[in-house]
Design a protein around this motif. Sequence first.
Motif, PDB file in Angstrom:
ATOM      1  N   VAL A 129       0.591  -1.371  -0.326  1.00 23.36           N
ATOM      2  CA  VAL A 129       0.031   0.109  -0.222  1.00 23.36           C
ATOM      3  C   VAL A 129       0.783   0.951  -0.317  1.00 23.36           C
ATOM      4  CG1 VAL A 129      -1.451   1.101   1.357  1.00 23.36           C
ATOM      5  CG2 VAL A 129      -1.825  -1.202   0.920  1.00 23.36           C
ATOM      6  N   ARG A 130       2.217   1.482   0.947  1.00 24.10           N
ATOM      7  CA  ARG A 130       2.786   2.436   0.900  1.00 24.10           C
ATOM      8  C   ARG A 130       3.438   2.716  -0.242  1.00 24.10           C
ATOM      9  NH1 ARG A 130       7.770   3.343   5.433  1.00 24.10           N
ATOM     10  NH2 ARG A 130       8.721   5.256   4.384  1.00 24.10           N
ATOM     11  N   ARG A 131       4.291   2.178  -1.400  1.00 25.55           N
ATOM     12  CA  ARG A 131       4.567   2.020  -2.319  1.00 25.55           C
ATOM     13  C   ARG A 131       3.517   1.746  -3.698  1.00 25.55           C
ATOM     14  NH1 ARG A 131       9.153   3.117   0.091  1.00 25.55           N
ATOM     15  NH2 ARG A 131       9.746   1.961   1.329  1.00 25.55           N
ATOM     16  N   ASP A 132       2.473   1.536  -3.473  1.00 22.28           N
ATOM     17  CA  ASP A 132       0.980   1.408  -4.764  1.00 22.28           C
ATOM     18  C   ASP A 132       1.115   0.401  -5.537  1.00 22.28           C
ATOM     19  OD1 ASP A 132      -1.460   1.520  -5.592  1.00 22.28           O
ATOM     20  OD2 ASP A 132      -1.267   3.740  -5.890  1.00 22.28           O
ATOM     21  N   LEU A 133       1.753  -0.798  -4.745  1.00 24.66           N
ATOM     22  CA  LEU A 133       2.038  -1.986  -6.042  1.00 24.66           C
ATOM     23  C   LEU A 133       1.469  -2.795  -5.661  1.00 24.66           C
ATOM     24  CD1 LEU A 133       6.185  -0.988  -6.288  1.00 24.66           C
ATOM     25  CD2 LEU A 133       4.194  -0.706  -8.048  1.00 24.66           C
ATOM     26  N   ALA A 134       1.300  -3.556  -6.341  1.00 17.52           N
ATOM     27  CA  ALA A 134       0.602  -5.162  -6.960  1.00 17.52           C
ATOM     28  C   ALA A 134       1.177  -6.305  -7.362  1.00 17.52           C
ATOM     29  CB  ALA A 134      -0.956  -5.419  -6.944  1.00 17.52           C
ATOM     30  N   LEU A 135       1.474  -7.317  -6.553  1.00 16.73           N
ATOM     31  CA  LEU A 135       1.686  -8.326  -7.328  1.00 16.73           C
ATOM     32  C   LEU A 135       0.588  -9.504  -8.028  1.00 16.73           C
ATOM     33  CD1 LEU A 135       4.624  -9.911  -8.404  1.00 16.73           C
ATOM     34  CD2 LEU A 135       4.337 -11.049  -6.777  1.00 16.73           C
ATOM     35  N   LEU A 136       0.915  -9.718  -8.731  1.00 13.70           N
ATOM     36  CA  LEU A 136      -0.354 -10.810  -9.396  1.00 13.70           C
ATOM     37  C   LEU A 136       0.451 -11.770 -10.379  1.00 13.70           C
ATOM     38  CD1 LEU A 136      -2.909  -7.866 -11.273  1.00 13.70           C
ATOM     39  CD2 LEU A 136      -2.687  -8.901  -8.795  1.00 13.70           C
ATOM     40  N   ARG A 137      -0.819 -13.096 -10.510  1.00 10.37           N
ATOM     41  CA  ARG A 137       0.132 -13.768 -11.245  1.00 10.37           C
ATOM     42  C   ARG A 137      -1.132 -14.592 -11.670  1.00 10.37           C
ATOM     43  NH1 ARG A 137       1.928 -18.247  -7.509  1.00 10.37           N
ATOM     44  NH2 ARG A 137      -0.167 -18.631  -7.184  1.00 10.37           N
ATOM     45  N   VAL A 138      -0.861 -14.679 -13.280  1.00  9.66           N
ATOM     46  CA  VAL A 138      -1.685 -14.925 -14.318  1.00  9.66           C
ATOM     47  C   VAL A 138      -1.973 -16.884 -13.871  1.00  9.66           C
ATOM     48  CG1 VAL A 138      -2.147 -15.765 -16.577  1.00  9.66           C
ATOM     49  CG2 VAL A 138      -1.237 -13.226 -16.248  1.00  9.66           C
ATOM     50  N   LYS A 139      -3.133 -16.954 -14.034  1.00 10.92           N
ATOM     51  CA  LYS A 139      -3.219 -18.739 -13.948  1.00 10.92           C
ATOM     52  C   LYS A 139      -2.658 -19.926 -15.479  1.00 10.92           C
ATOM     53  CE  LYS A 139      -7.311 -18.196 -10.006  1.00 10.92           C
ATOM     54  NZ  LYS A 139      -8.552 -18.381 -10.205  1.00 10.92           N
ATOM     55  N   GLY A 140      -2.462 -20.197 -14.071  1.00  9.88           N
ATOM     56  CA  GLY A 140      -2.201 -21.039 -15.111  1.00  9.88           C
ATOM     57  C   GLY A 140      -1.382 -20.742 -16.694  1.00  9.88           C
ATOM     58  N   TYR A 141      -0.836 -19.337 -16.296  1.00 10.56           N
ATOM     59  CA  TYR A 141      -0.079 -19.083 -17.797  1.00 10.56           C
ATOM     60  C   TYR A 141       1.808 -19.279 -17.578  1.00 10.56           C
ATOM     61  CZ  TYR A 141       2.026 -14.971 -20.277  1.00 10.56           C
ATOM     62  OH  TYR A 141       2.035 -13.731 -21.473  1.00 10.56           O
ATOM     63  N   ARG A 142       2.784 -19.851 -18.696  1.00  8.48           N
ATOM     64  CA  ARG A 142       3.764 -19.413 -18.377  1.00  8.48           C
ATOM     65  C   ARG A 142       4.169 -18.218 -19.796  1.00  8.48           C
ATOM     66  NH1 ARG A 142       6.303 -21.683 -15.536  1.00  8.48           N
ATOM     67  NH2 ARG A 142       8.085 -21.599 -16.121  1.00  8.48           N
ATOM     68  N   ALA A 143       4.783 -17.608 -19.594  1.00  7.56           N
ATOM     69  CA  ALA A 143       5.804 -16.626 -20.217  1.00  7.56           C
ATOM     70  C   ALA A 143       6.842 -16.549 -21.402  1.00  7.56           C
ATOM     71  CB  ALA A 143       5.458 -15.056 -20.110  1.00  7.56           C
ATOM     72  N   ASP A 144       6.891 -16.808 -22.845  1.00  9.21           N
ATOM     73  CA  ASP A 144       7.943 -16.727 -22.583  1.00  9.21           C
ATOM     74  C   ASP A 144       9.083 -15.853 -22.687  1.00  9.21           C
ATOM     75  OD1 ASP A 144       6.885 -19.263 -24.583  1.00  9.21           O
ATOM     76  OD2 ASP A 144       5.452 -17.562 -25.790  1.00  9.21           O
ATOM     77  N   ALA A 145       8.753 -14.549 -22.282  1.00 15.65           N
ATOM     78  CA  ALA A 145       9.659 -13.425 -22.176  1.00 15.65           C
ATOM     79  C   ALA A 145       8.995 -12.650 -20.982  1.00 15.65           C
ATOM     80  CB  ALA A 145       9.984 -12.872 -23.166  1.00 15.65           C
ATOM     81  N   ALA A 146       9.634 -11.698 -19.835  1.00 13.19           N
ATOM     82  CA  ALA A 146       9.433 -10.935 -19.202  1.00 13.19           C
ATOM     83  C   ALA A 146      10.364  -9.706 -19.457  1.00 13.19           C
ATOM     84  CB  ALA A 146       9.932 -11.463 -18.036  1.00 13.19           C
TER      85      ALA A 146
END
Length: 451
Positions: A129-146
């Motif tokens: 909350v202090r930095r106004d950031l959130a971490l999410l994860r895509v369900k059942g997903y694998r990315a080719d790059a990040a």
Amino acid sequence: MLILRAGMALMALMPPLPAGAVQAQGAPAVEAASAPTGNISSTRDTVVSDSARRLYERSRTQLLQIRTLLKTQDSQASVGSGFVVSEAGHVITNYHVVSQYALEPDRYRLRYASTEGASGELELLDFDVRRDLALLRVKGYRADAALKFRPQQQALSKGDRLYSMGNPHDVAFAVVEGNYNGLVDRSMDPLIYYSGAINAGMSGGPVVDEEGRVTGVNVSAMILAQQMSFLVPATYAESLLARSRDAQPITRPAWGRVSEQLLRYQDELVTRFLAQPWRMVSQQRYQLPVPQEEFMRCWGRGTGADAKGLQFQRSQCRMEHALFVSGEMQTGYLDMAHEVYDGAKLGALRFSRQYAASFRNEALGQADRHRTAPFCRENFVQRDGLPLRAVACMRAYRKLGGLYDLTVLVTTVDASTQGALGRFDAKGVSFDNALKLTSHYLEGFAWSKPQ
């Protein structure tokens, strides 16, 4: 200063807010088939350079639109932006983009839309909350790059070119060119000043350097100003990913987690504030508490010397950054003001009426869905012989345990045609810290000269 969070609806909110997620006003959700395409877009009057095109094409598959939907239907409650930061499908965005889901997961759900028109479900792993950031994860997903983060040891210089990406106003994915202009002065926490046009809906999107490395996260923009936007330094997003990448998804209302973070923040804020001595600012009759401008800004105004009737001088100091809890609640900041009155031209009776009215007209708030009604105590105190009337009020947060809003009103009661009125507000502090702040504020009042 009026700032809008780049992910929330276009609303004039004070104090400074995010560049917000666009909040729907009854509009239907965009179907996956008609999701925003990957076509590059630019803001009005902005020419997209070859560098911007190159970086967008390089980053486009890692860009996402983050959507908060009603749980029982496909109607959008808000939309913002985000970006993929791991091949396991971890996504960074702003807390304010997903705050509705974080606080009411039984009512909302999270989905994403890619630049290619794909969509799917998201899990909320953690937030700051202090930095106004959130971490999410895509369900059942694998990315080719990040997307990768720019190394912390490689500092930016003023004028370095940066590129902000996101989905402004739920129109299309876009890239905006701008420049790094250092950190914002007098800010409690580091905040990057970015000279680029961040618009509503771009909150949580990445800002990359010439090599495509993330240097910041879109968070807010100043209204009624030209290309004045603000970014959360990427180092905080990188830290959030490192500590919470394996966290279990948040599926219950996160009010307790928000409270814990706010309590830690307010303790640091109050400690730093109390360590600063009051500036020695004296009027003709009174010495009044004026804070250092380490993380506050002060303004003043007054009547001209030839003005008729009541004459006054006013000073106001406030933090220009508040912590976003929900679309209806900002907290975690300090605000104070004082007014010095000279009623010699009015006479004692007329001055007394206006002086008393000024004290009575100070709004203390009332019970609402987020806070209780104020509980106040009034007393007459002496500060080295200066008689003061003081009122201290506290309002408790209903869902943020251990946090209160404090208001302290002080008025001098020593003269028939002169006086000073002071007000101090602390939003979101603990009970113990409220007592410390009250005592500290009262200690700032004194005679300008020994009486």
